[in-house]
Design a protein around this motif. Structure first.
Motif, PDB file in Angstrom:
ATOM      1  N   GLY A 194      70.613  18.270  29.213  1.00  0.00           N
ATOM      2  CA  GLY A 194      69.482  18.392  30.132  1.00  0.00           C
ATOM      3  C   GLY A 194      68.546  17.209  30.151  1.00  0.00           C
ATOM      4  O   GLY A 194      67.422  17.320  30.648  1.00  0.00           O
ATOM      5  N   LYS A 195      68.973  16.058  29.613  1.00  0.00           N
ATOM      6  CA  LYS A 195      68.153  14.848  29.662  1.00  0.00           C
ATOM      7  C   LYS A 195      68.569  14.057  30.901  1.00  0.00           C
ATOM      8  O   LYS A 195      69.489  13.227  30.859  1.00  0.00           O
ATOM      9  CB  LYS A 195      68.334  14.017  28.386  1.00  0.00           C
ATOM     10  CG  LYS A 195      67.348  12.857  28.280  1.00  0.00           C
ATOM     11  CD  LYS A 195      67.497  12.148  26.934  1.00  0.00           C
ATOM     12  CE  LYS A 195      66.458  11.030  26.789  1.00  0.00           C
ATOM     13  NZ  LYS A 195      66.579  10.334  25.478  1.00  0.00           N
ATOM     14  N   ASN A 196      67.875  14.299  31.990  1.00  0.00           N
ATOM     15  CA  ASN A 196      68.274  13.727  33.273  1.00  0.00           C
ATOM     16  C   ASN A 196      67.668  12.346  33.489  1.00  0.00           C
ATOM     17  O   ASN A 196      66.767  12.150  34.320  1.00  0.00           O
ATOM     18  CB  ASN A 196      67.877  14.677  34.407  1.00  0.00           C
ATOM     19  CG  ASN A 196      68.617  15.991  34.335  1.00  0.00           C
ATOM     20  OD1 ASN A 196      69.829  16.020  34.117  1.00  0.00           O
ATOM     21  ND2 ASN A 196      67.904  17.089  34.504  1.00  0.00           N
ATOM     22  N   THR A 197      68.167  11.373  32.730  1.00  0.00           N
ATOM     23  CA  THR A 197      67.733   9.993  32.907  1.00  0.00           C
ATOM     24  C   THR A 197      68.159   9.507  34.287  1.00  0.00           C
ATOM     25  O   THR A 197      68.946  10.164  34.987  1.00  0.00           O
ATOM     26  CB  THR A 197      68.356   9.098  31.835  1.00  0.00           C
ATOM     27  OG1 THR A 197      69.785   9.128  31.986  1.00  0.00           O
ATOM     28  CG2 THR A 197      67.999   9.578  30.436  1.00  0.00           C
ATOM     29  N   LEU A 198      67.660   8.353  34.679  1.00  0.00           N
ATOM     30  CA  LEU A 198      68.051   7.818  35.986  1.00  0.00           C
ATOM     31  C   LEU A 198      69.552   7.564  36.044  1.00  0.00           C
ATOM     32  O   LEU A 198      70.182   7.767  37.092  1.00  0.00           O
ATOM     33  CB  LEU A 198      67.281   6.527  36.281  1.00  0.00           C
ATOM     34  CG  LEU A 198      67.476   5.938  37.677  1.00  0.00           C
ATOM     35  CD1 LEU A 198      67.089   6.946  38.755  1.00  0.00           C
ATOM     36  CD2 LEU A 198      66.683   4.646  37.833  1.00  0.00           C
ATOM     37  N   ALA A 199      70.143   7.137  34.919  1.00  0.00           N
ATOM     38  CA  ALA A 199      71.594   6.928  34.879  1.00  0.00           C
ATOM     39  C   ALA A 199      72.337   8.234  35.144  1.00  0.00           C
ATOM     40  O   ALA A 199      73.345   8.260  35.858  1.00  0.00           O
ATOM     41  CB  ALA A 199      72.001   6.344  33.527  1.00  0.00           C
ATOM     42  N   VAL A 200      71.836   9.330  34.576  1.00  0.00           N
ATOM     43  CA  VAL A 200      72.449  10.643  34.819  1.00  0.00           C
ATOM     44  C   VAL A 200      72.307  11.026  36.289  1.00  0.00           C
ATOM     45  O   VAL A 200      73.254  11.500  36.924  1.00  0.00           O
ATOM     46  CB  VAL A 200      71.811  11.720  33.919  1.00  0.00           C
ATOM     47  CG1 VAL A 200      72.275  13.119  34.330  1.00  0.00           C
ATOM     48  CG2 VAL A 200      72.152  11.459  32.456  1.00  0.00           C
ATOM     49  N   ARG A 201      71.151  10.794  36.855  1.00  0.00           N
ATOM     50  CA  ARG A 201      70.901  11.149  38.255  1.00  0.00           C
ATOM     51  C   ARG A 201      71.741  10.306  39.209  1.00  0.00           C
ATOM     52  O   ARG A 201      72.238  10.800  40.222  1.00  0.00           O
ATOM     53  CB  ARG A 201      69.415  10.994  38.583  1.00  0.00           C
ATOM     54  CG  ARG A 201      68.521  12.015  37.875  1.00  0.00           C
ATOM     55  CD  ARG A 201      67.061  11.837  38.260  1.00  0.00           C
ATOM     56  NE  ARG A 201      66.202  12.817  37.617  1.00  0.00           N
ATOM     57  CZ  ARG A 201      65.978  14.039  38.083  1.00  0.00           C
ATOM     58  NH1 ARG A 201      66.547  14.429  39.213  1.00  0.00           N
ATOM     59  NH2 ARG A 201      65.182  14.873  37.435  1.00  0.00           N
ATOM     60  N   LEU A 202      71.913   9.026  38.888  1.00  0.00           N
ATOM     61  CA  LEU A 202      72.695   8.152  39.755  1.00  0.00           C
ATOM     62  C   LEU A 202      74.193   8.369  39.606  1.00  0.00           C
ATOM     63  O   LEU A 202      74.956   8.190  40.557  1.00  0.00           O
ATOM     64  CB  LEU A 202      72.368   6.683  39.447  1.00  0.00           C
ATOM     65  CG  LEU A 202      70.978   6.190  39.831  1.00  0.00           C
ATOM     66  CD1 LEU A 202      70.768   4.763  39.314  1.00  0.00           C
ATOM     67  CD2 LEU A 202      70.784   6.224  41.340  1.00  0.00           C
ATOM     68  N   GLY A 203      74.616   8.726  38.402  1.00  0.00           N
ATOM     69  CA  GLY A 203      76.041   8.822  38.112  1.00  0.00           C
ATOM     70  C   GLY A 203      76.556   7.496  37.580  1.00  0.00           C
ATOM     71  O   GLY A 203      75.943   6.444  37.814  1.00  0.00           O
ATOM     72  N   PRO A 204      77.671   7.501  36.864  1.00  0.00           N
ATOM     73  CA  PRO A 204      78.163   6.282  36.195  1.00  0.00           C
ATOM     74  C   PRO A 204      78.376   5.097  37.140  1.00  0.00           C
ATOM     75  O   PRO A 204      77.992   3.971  36.821  1.00  0.00           O
ATOM     76  CB  PRO A 204      79.497   6.733  35.576  1.00  0.00           C
ATOM     77  CG  PRO A 204      79.377   8.210  35.438  1.00  0.00           C
ATOM     78  CD  PRO A 204      78.525   8.670  36.586  1.00  0.00           C
ATOM     79  N   LYS A 205      78.960   5.332  38.304  1.00  0.00           N
ATOM     80  CA  LYS A 205      79.278   4.234  39.224  1.00  0.00           C
ATOM     81  C   LYS A 205      78.014   3.598  39.784  1.00  0.00           C
ATOM     82  O   LYS A 205      77.846   2.370  39.752  1.00  0.00           O
ATOM     83  CB  LYS A 205      80.160   4.748  40.357  1.00  0.00           C
ATOM     84  CG  LYS A 205      80.679   3.654  41.273  1.00  0.00           C
ATOM     85  CD  LYS A 205      81.657   4.226  42.289  1.00  0.00           C
ATOM     86  CE  LYS A 205      82.236   3.127  43.176  1.00  0.00           C
ATOM     87  NZ  LYS A 205      83.202   3.694  44.166  1.00  0.00           N
TER      88      LYS A 205
END
Length: 308
Positions: A216-227
């Motif tokens: 549940g740690k929705n960092t910007l990387a998580v929100r954007l997705g790996p690509k």
């Protein structure tokens, strides 16, 4: 933000050293050096103010590191499945009350250092009031990244916070404290320094993207997705270089203002590796490389200002 450290802690003393993350301090110092170099360029450098700013920035970074460990441990975000290093609290070598005490002590030291900085540097009541507010905001931002019921680091706002506090406030604030006035020209290198620090955070978040998402740690990387997080990384690193180039083009004369271009091959190689590497485990060694590339870029640019 953290740089990789060994995971084989066997004593509380080593656990505390890991939690302090002293190797992250150069990133905090880089913004102070940048602001001081711009002050030197304009002939208003004050060594004592620069020194007190370095101490305050270092304490704020340590505060952020300790609060980050406490917040992630309390929320269960740092698990044994995490690729990054586990710290003292996660290993059971530091208790929550002990970490709270360390955080409060660091807050007290930061306040003392900050007040000393303001007393030495600020002459006008408005400046005293303004920097007291900025100091309190900085302390609050350092703590609430992962601590509290709604930590902004868990909402994807860590990147903009790093840009603001490691770039705009730190660089421009350091310049203002020495010059006694604000100059818009400082915002280009301030933005570059902040973007490079943001790139370090993005690599950290790319490394932990799977476990962060699961917890549940929705960092910007998580929100954007790996690509898209990789594309974002290329954009912010490129934007940092463009900001420095614009400053050199508009305000500097001579070859020394372009010393930072010596770091571009290192930055380009790093971005290429990030774009190619698809595994989170493969991202792990790229964190330290991004830290070194960011520091080299900042140091070369600051040196160019001094020589200019």
């Amino acid at each position: 933000m953290s740089i990789m450290t060994p995971c084989n802690t066997t004593s509380p003393a080593k656990a505390w050293l890991e939690s302090l993350r002293l190797r992250t301090l150069p990133l905090a110092f880089a913004s102070i050096v940048m602001g001081s170099a711009i002050a030197s360029l304009q002939g208003v450098f004050h060594p004592l103010i620069a020194l007190l700013a370095l101490v305050t920035a270092g304490l704020l970074q340590i505060l952020s590191n300790l609060a980050n460990d406490y917040g992630d441990a309390e929320k269960g975000s740092d698990t044994p499945d995490r690729i990054g290093p586990l710290r003292g609290m996660q290993k059971g070598l530091i208790t929550a009350p002990q970490m709270k005490q360390a955080i409060m002590l660091t807050v007290a030291l930061t306040v003392i250092s900050g007040i000393g900085l303001i007393a030495v540097a600020c002459q006008k009541p408005s400046d005293v009031f303004g920097f007291l507010i900025l100091g309190l905001l900085s302390i609050g931002a350092a703590i609430t990244y992962t601590v509290g019921t709604r930590p902004y680091g868990y909402m994807g706002l860590g990147d903009i916070s790093v840009l603001i506090f490691f770039g705009w406030i730190s660089v421009a604030g350091t310049f203002y404290l020495q010059a006694g006035h604000f100059d818009w020209i400082v915002m280009l290198p301030a933005t570059a320094t902040g973007l490079l620090a943001t790139a370090v955070l993005n690599i950290n978040n790319l490394r932990d993207i799977d476990t962060d998402s699961a917890n549940g740690k929705n960092t910007l990387a998580v929100r954007l997705g790996p690509k898209n997080a990789r594309r974002y990384h290329a954009v912010i690193v490129s934007a940092a270089v463009i900001c420095l180039a614009l400053f050199a083009l508009l305000y500097l004369h001579g070859w020394s203002g372009w010393l930072f271009v010596l770091a571009i091959p290192m930055l380009a190689k790093h971005v290429s590796q990030v774009m190619r590497e698809q595994s989170t485990e493969g991202i792990r060694p790229l964190l330290e490389k991004m830290v070194k590339a960011a520091l080299l870029t900042n140091v070369l640019f600051a040196l160019g200002l001094l020589l200019n």
